[in-house]
Design an enzyme around this catalytic site. Structure first.
Site, PDB file in Angstrom:
ATOM      1  CG  HIS A  90      16.328  77.929 -47.770  1.00 17.32           C
ATOM      2  ND1 HIS A  90      15.060  78.023 -47.261  1.00 17.32           N
ATOM      3  CD2 HIS A  90      16.958  77.013 -46.993  1.00 17.32           C
ATOM      4  CE1 HIS A  90      14.925  77.197 -46.228  1.00 17.32           C
ATOM      5  NE2 HIS A  90      16.069  76.579 -46.037  1.00 17.32           N
ATOM      6  NE  ARG A 113      20.964  74.710 -46.695  1.00 20.45           N
ATOM      7  CZ  ARG A 113      21.994  73.960 -46.346  1.00 20.45           C
ATOM      8  NH1 ARG A 113      23.212  74.322 -46.691  1.00 20.45           N
ATOM      9  NH2 ARG A 113      21.826  72.847 -45.650  1.00 20.45           N
ATOM     10  CB  SER A 138      15.508  76.411 -37.425  1.00 20.69           C
ATOM     11  OG  SER A 138      14.912  75.387 -38.194  1.00 20.69           O
ATOM     12  NE  ARG A 182      21.779  70.593 -48.354  1.00 23.02           N
ATOM     13  CZ  ARG A 182      20.545  70.625 -47.841  1.00 23.02           C
ATOM     14  NH1 ARG A 182      19.668  71.502 -48.276  1.00 23.02           N
ATOM     15  NH2 ARG A 182      20.176  69.782 -46.905  1.00 23.02           N
ATOM     16  CE  LYS A 188      15.314  82.481 -43.568  1.00 21.97           C
ATOM     17  NZ  LYS A 188      15.594  81.272 -44.367  1.00 21.97           N
ATOM     18  CB  THR A 206      10.625  79.171 -44.182  1.00 23.26           C
ATOM     19  OG1 THR A 206      11.453  79.807 -43.205  1.00 23.26           O
ATOM     20  CG2 THR A 206      11.496  78.779 -45.368  1.00 23.26           C
ATOM     21  CE1 TYR A 228      11.609  75.528 -43.811  1.00 19.33           C
ATOM     22  CE2 TYR A 228      12.708  74.345 -42.047  1.00 19.33           C
ATOM     23  CZ  TYR A 228      12.769  75.056 -43.227  1.00 19.33           C
ATOM     24  OH  TYR A 228      13.970  75.306 -43.815  1.00 19.33           O
ATOM     25  CD  GLN A 253      12.118  78.240 -40.189  1.00 16.31           C
ATOM     26  OE1 GLN A 253      12.789  77.557 -39.420  1.00 16.31           O
ATOM     27  NE2 GLN A 253      11.353  77.705 -41.121  1.00 16.31           N
TER      28      GLN A 253
HETATM   29  C1  FMN Z   1      22.808  74.358 -42.718  1.00 18.55           C
HETATM   30  C2  FMN Z   1      21.648  75.277 -43.014  1.00 18.55           C
HETATM   31  C3  FMN Z   1      20.403  75.013 -42.474  1.00 18.55           C
HETATM   32  C4  FMN Z   1      19.331  75.881 -42.717  1.00 18.55           C
HETATM   33  N1  FMN Z   1      18.118  75.641 -42.106  1.00 18.55           N
HETATM   34  C5  FMN Z   1      17.094  76.522 -42.302  1.00 18.55           C
HETATM   35  C6  FMN Z   1      15.874  76.350 -41.599  1.00 18.55           C
HETATM   36  O1  FMN Z   1      15.706  75.440 -40.796  1.00 18.55           O
HETATM   37  N2  FMN Z   1      14.874  77.241 -41.842  1.00 18.55           N
HETATM   38  C7  FMN Z   1      15.020  78.293 -42.726  1.00 18.55           C
HETATM   39  O2  FMN Z   1      14.085  79.077 -42.915  1.00 18.55           O
HETATM   40  N3  FMN Z   1      16.188  78.487 -43.365  1.00 18.55           N
HETATM   41  C8  FMN Z   1      17.226  77.643 -43.163  1.00 18.55           C
HETATM   42  N4  FMN Z   1      18.416  77.867 -43.785  1.00 18.55           N
HETATM   43  C9  FMN Z   1      18.594  79.091 -44.600  1.00 18.55           C
HETATM   44  C10 FMN Z   1      19.101  80.236 -43.706  1.00 18.55           C
HETATM   45  O3  FMN Z   1      18.119  80.627 -42.782  1.00 18.55           O
HETATM   46  C11 FMN Z   1      19.481  81.476 -44.539  1.00 18.55           C
HETATM   47  O4  FMN Z   1      18.392  81.853 -45.347  1.00 18.55           O
HETATM   48  C12 FMN Z   1      20.721  81.260 -45.419  1.00 18.55           C
HETATM   49  O5  FMN Z   1      21.648  80.423 -44.763  1.00 18.55           O
HETATM   50  C13 FMN Z   1      21.369  82.604 -45.734  1.00 18.55           C
HETATM   51  O6  FMN Z   1      22.484  82.444 -46.559  1.00 18.55           O
HETATM   52  P1  FMN Z   1      24.007  82.395 -46.020  1.00 18.55           P
HETATM   53  O7  FMN Z   1      24.183  81.040 -45.423  1.00 18.55           O
HETATM   54  O8  FMN Z   1      24.814  82.597 -47.242  1.00 18.55           O
HETATM   55  O9  FMN Z   1      24.159  83.487 -44.982  1.00 18.55           O
HETATM   56  C14 FMN Z   1      19.500  77.010 -43.559  1.00 18.55           C
HETATM   57  C15 FMN Z   1      20.761  77.267 -44.096  1.00 18.55           C
HETATM   58  C16 FMN Z   1      21.821  76.430 -43.826  1.00 18.55           C
HETATM   59  C17 FMN Z   1      23.187  76.768 -44.393  1.00 18.55           C
END
Ligand code: FMN
Length: 387
Positions: free
Chosen positions: A274, A277, A106, A164, A250, A155, A129, A127
């Site tokens: 995501h 989220r 990330s 959240r 993404k 992303t 941002y 990845q």
């Molecule tokens: C705590 C947390 C932090 C995340 N941070 C990023 C991030 O920095 N960049 C990003 O593209 N996705 C981020 N994501 C999304 C994940 O890359 C991914 O798309 C997602 O967690 C997939 O779903 P799952 O947790 O059910 O496997 C984050 C997810 C979580 C749970």
């Protein structure tokens, strides 16, 4: 307790981490409708197992952009993973390499691109941002290129941050809100206290000024302040012109956007919401995967790589996505729970658990390799009725 499945790692993480951090990993945006849908829609899919097939020689191996992976599972980008355990992204880099696979680092990681590269012999993905500061974006792209990253995932589902509710209540926002119970709770999690706050400085290593422990909050504030809500396909074109390698978007959830990604020179997409989220009530990723594969996927004669994430907690969840045309899967929370529960060993444990579940399920489906795992492995009639 020795963890047997990802849920065990989740429970261990719940014990080891202060509540604010566990909730940050575990939670989704608003009513968590999409978070739940990712899991419940995966659970609704049924297989069509074939029997009396010799599955004594099985392989989960695959190739992605020329990189051989022992299994089709990549660690998804997780921002600030280095807060869950000491130097968390370096730990993940080593653990994933030991398992024969890779990670997508990330932008918002604690360890820098260079720190992570130093832990691995094999390449990883980065990845991005993109903030308003294009020079910073350009420098990240150059750094990823110099570190030998084999693909860039841009992303695109974070125009603004989804709220959240648990994080707001816990005061886990920027700037953080002081909540007395958090201090007490952190003090009660002694192993985590000794591992992270008493460890090396925790800050965002990919940002100017990141690295020193005092810079954590200023950098987090700057990240939020400079979030760019104006990003459009122009930025994709710009990235395409400066990044020399496979480019993925993404956060794509429609065939139209997947098609546009290809027209703008991308090599593929990550079908992702995501992890529930961001846009709440967005569809579950498994429900839109078939239409995106049909639009651009290699399994349908297209040219696009289709990666999948969202809700994978069992090996057979990933096999469902592969059967429906995904080239590989990303896991987010599964490895974050592992890291929070047991540090580096926990990340390895998460991958090994999924690997062994996938291998067994592949055999029980009467398939010896991923190439044999097509839509015939899934009850499509049922799928069209429920999704
Ligand atoms: C705590 C947390 C932090 C995340 N941070 C990023 C991030 O920095 N960049 C990003 O593209 N996705 C981020 N994501 C999304 C994940 O890359 C991914 O798309 C997602 O967690 C997939 O779903 P799952 O947790 O059910 O496997 C984050 C997810 C979580 C749970």
């Amino acid at each position: 307790m020795s963890p047997v499945n990802i849920e065990d790692l989740r429970q261990l993480a719940r014990k080891r981490l202060p509540r604010v951090l566990f909730d940050f990993i575990d939670g989704g945006s608003y009513d968590e409708i999409t978070l739940r849908a990712n899991r419940s829609d995966l659970n609704r899919i049924r297989f069509r197992p074939r029997v009396l097939v010799d599955v004594s020689q099985r392989s989960l191996a695959t190739t992605l952009f020329g990189q051989r992976l022992a299994l089709p599972i990549i660690l998804a980008p997780i921002g600030s993973a280095g807060v869950f355990a000491r130097r968390g992204e370096e730990a993940a880099a080593r653990a994933s390499e030991r398992c024969g696979t890779t990670m997508c680092l990330s932008t918002a990681s604690i360890c820098s691109i260079e720190d992570v590269a130093a832990q691995r012999k094999t390449p990883f993905m980065f990845q991005l941002y993109m903030s308003q500061d294009r020079e910073h974006a350009r420098s990240l792209v150059n750094r990823a290129q110099n570190a030998g990253c084999f693909a860039l995932a841009f992303t695109v589902d974070t125009a603004v941050g989804g709220q959240r509710d648990k994080d707001v209540r816990n005061g886990y926002v920027v700037p953080p809100r002081f909540v007395a119970r958090n201090v007490l709770d952190a003090l009660l999690h002694l192993r985590w206290m000794l591992d992270v706050p008493f460890g090396p400085p925790v800050s965002f290593g990919n940002f100017p000024g990141g690295g020193g422990s005092r810079s954590f909050l200023p950098v987090a504030r700057r990240m939020l302040r400079t979030q760019d809500t104006s990003i459009s396909w122009k930025e994709v074109d710009w990235l395409r012109s400066i990044w020399k390698g496979p480019l993925l978007l993404k956060g794509v959830l429609t065939p139209e956007d997947a098609q546009l990604a290809m027209e703008h020179g991308c090599e593929g997409v990550v079908v992702s919401n995501h992890g529930g989220r961001q846009c709440d009530s967005a569809p579950s990723t498994i429900s839109v995967l078939p239409s995106i594969v049909a639009a651009i996927g290699k399994r349908h004669g297209g040219k696009g790589a289709v990666l999948f994430d969202g809700g994978i907690r069992r090996g057979h969840d990933a096999l469902k996505a592969i059967a429906l045309g995904a080239d590989a899967c990303l896991i987010g929370r599964a490895w974050a729970y592992g890291l929070g529960a047991m540090g580096e060993d926990g990340v390895e444990k998460a991958i090994r658990i999924l690997e062994s579940e996938m291998s067994a399920s592949l055999a029980l489906l009467g398939r010896a390799s991923l190439a044999e795992l097509d839509a015939g492995a899934v009850d499509l009639d049922r799928l069209s009725r429920i999704i």
